[in-house]
Design a protein around this motif. Structure first.
Motif, PDB file in Angstrom:
ATOM      1  N   HIS A 364       0.832  -1.203   0.000  1.00  0.00           N
ATOM      2  CA  HIS A 364       0.000   0.000   0.000  1.00  0.00           C
ATOM      3  C   HIS A 364       0.871   1.260   0.000  1.00  0.00           C
ATOM      4  N   LEU A 365       1.946   1.219   0.766  1.00  0.00           N
ATOM      5  CA  LEU A 365       2.820   2.389   0.890  1.00  0.00           C
ATOM      6  C   LEU A 365       3.575   2.667  -0.402  1.00  0.00           C
ATOM      7  N   ILE A 366       4.048   1.608  -1.056  1.00  0.00           N
ATOM      8  CA  ILE A 366       4.854   1.829  -2.256  1.00  0.00           C
ATOM      9  C   ILE A 366       3.976   2.261  -3.438  1.00  0.00           C
ATOM     10  N   LEU A 367       2.724   1.800  -3.452  1.00  0.00           N
ATOM     11  CA  LEU A 367       1.785   2.289  -4.470  1.00  0.00           C
ATOM     12  C   LEU A 367       1.535   3.785  -4.281  1.00  0.00           C
ATOM     13  N   PHE A 368       1.329   4.186  -3.025  1.00  0.00           N
ATOM     14  CA  PHE A 368       1.144   5.613  -2.744  1.00  0.00           C
ATOM     15  C   PHE A 368       2.378   6.410  -3.145  1.00  0.00           C
ATOM     16  N   ASP A 369       3.563   5.884  -2.851  1.00  0.00           N
ATOM     17  CA  ASP A 369       4.805   6.591  -3.172  1.00  0.00           C
ATOM     18  C   ASP A 369       4.887   6.881  -4.673  1.00  0.00           C
TER      19      ASP A 369
END
Length: 437
Positions: A364-369
């Motif tokens: 989820h975090l890397i998609l947001f990044d």
């Protein structure tokens, strides 16, 4: 949003991965992938699920720390928390007495991560969105309002953070569409745990290549001659054009790291991960400087305590790849700060995800990044291990060595209740059988 949190439960859940040497490395030779698993109950029936990752022994200590934080959470409504999420983060990390146990590091911070992960999961579920989409749809100012900027304003101010996010609005929808279609690039660590025999390593590499994997990480650090042999074997298996990374899991002193990795440079590793103590920022800087002429970068972060240490790693040019962890830092709130600092320093983020639930969370975090911060896939990839996903209600989906964006509401860390009961320590059936052997 008026969901009132009426109860917090936390359980010690352990998987006996040490039996088959899954997760083994030069420092952690017998890990049992484990979690302090948190469930938040609300008065309206909605639940939030969170966890923090451990290696077995000591999980009971994290459970105690979560229980010590429970009183700060129970009784609050979701609206109260998210309308001042920075304030709530500080409430958990700056309690006048418990702060002494950290501050913002160690067992108490792992516990904080578990609690906050459950709160974020609850928020995303209340909005009916996967966590990455909740973040992507937020206004830049709202995202920034979740971050505690204390101790990092000399590197990143609130205004700069907003400016980064506003600038990345351009092309945001196209990047989101791209991720939904193609997914986020991943690398595999599952082929070359240190305890695996050569035949298993060869078979796993063969299978991975057939499945489309092109980026492989190898554990090193126990024996130099054995590392040379295993790296040669893997390089021969994957060919000259695929990507190889090596990971020492903090095994060496600074000079030893430089010498050892220089000997392995013929195998063209992209990075050496955790070459020395995870706290030694200047040591990492010295290693980075020495290995730069060999074209080898330094990667670290899975055991980096907090945003302040990441700030200094970036200031000191001590890493070339930032490895965030979804359970070591203070959940999404603190990881957002690190993503924004990494972008300012133009250092690619390649998250750590070896462990139970970490792949589910950090995707989820890397998609947001990519969608909202960096807007770049250059030198970027997210770790993947193929262990224990079957125990989650929304396991990761990998297609052609890419993470496909989760569709289910929440932060993807709800475990199957049957799995939790079976693996709860020490009373679960798995552990009763294990201890009777």
């Amino acid at each position: 949003m008026l969901h009132k949190i009426i109860n917090l439960t936390v359980r010690d859940v352990r998987f006996p991965t040490s039996v088959e040497q899954h997760g083994s490395d030069a420092m952690h030779t017998d890990p049992d992938y484990s979690a302090a698993y948190v469930v938040l109950d609300t008065d309206r029936g909605l639940r939030g699920f969170g966890l923090t990752f451990t290696l077995g022994k000591g999980t009971e200590i994290v459970v105690c720390a979560v229980e010590a934080l429970a009183a700060l959470v129970v009784g609050k409504t979701l609206q109260e928390i998210v309308s001042d999420f920075r304030g709530f983060y500080r409430l958990l990390t700056s309690d006048g007495q418990m702060r002494w146990l950290g501050p913002e590091k160690g067992v108490i911070h792992l516990a904080t991560a578990a609690v906050l992960n459950a709160v974020w999961d609850l928020w995303a579920r209340s909005e009916g969105k996967p966590l990455w989409k909740l973040l992507v749809d937020m206004d830049p100012k709202q995202i920034v309002s979740c971050i505690d900027f204390r101790y990092i304003t000399d590197v990143l101010t609130e205004k700069e953070a907003v400016d980064i996010l506003v600038k990345a609005q351009e092309g945001k929808q196209q990047r989101e569409d791209q991720m939904l279609k193609e997914g986020y690039p991943a690398y595999t660590t599952s082929c070359a745990w240190l305890g695996y025999p050569d035949q298993q390593l060869k078979q796993l590499c063969t299978d991975a290549l057939k499945s489309g994997w092109t980026k492989f990480k190898v554990k090193v650090g126990a024996d130099l001659e054995d590392d040379i042999r295993r790296c040669r074997l893997i390089r021969q298996m994957i060919g000259p054009n695929n990507t190889l990374m090596i990971d020492a899991n903090q095994r060496w002193d600074v000079a030893e790291a430089i010498s050892w990795v220089s000997r392995l440079s013929e195998f063209k590793p992209l990075w050496i991960e955790e070459p020395t103590s995870p706290d030694d920022i200047l040591g990492h800087a010295a290693i980075s400087k020495a290995l730069a002429p060999l074209g080898i970068g330094v990667a670290t972060g899975e055991q980096c305590h907090n945003r302040v240490m990441f700030k200094q790693f970036l200031q000191a040019s001590a890493l070339q790849f930032v490895q965030i962890d979804s359970c070591r830092l203070g959940s999404i709130n603190e990881n957002l700060a690190v993503l924004l600092m990494a972008h300012k320093f133009q250092v690619p983020v390649c998250p750590h995800a070896g462990g139970v639930g970490l792949c589910e969370l950090v995707q989820h975090l890397i998609l947001f990044d990519y969608i909202c911060v960096s807007a770049s896939l250059d030198s970027r990839m997210c770790e993947y291990v193929d262990h224990l996903h079957k125990h989650f209600t929304s396991p990761v989906v990998i297609q052609d060595a890419h993470y496909m964006p989760p569709k289910d509401p929440g932060y993807s860390c709800e475990m199957l209740e049957a799995s939790v009961q079976k693996h709860q320590y020490p009373e679960g059936d798995v552990w009763k059988q294990h201890m009777n052997k």
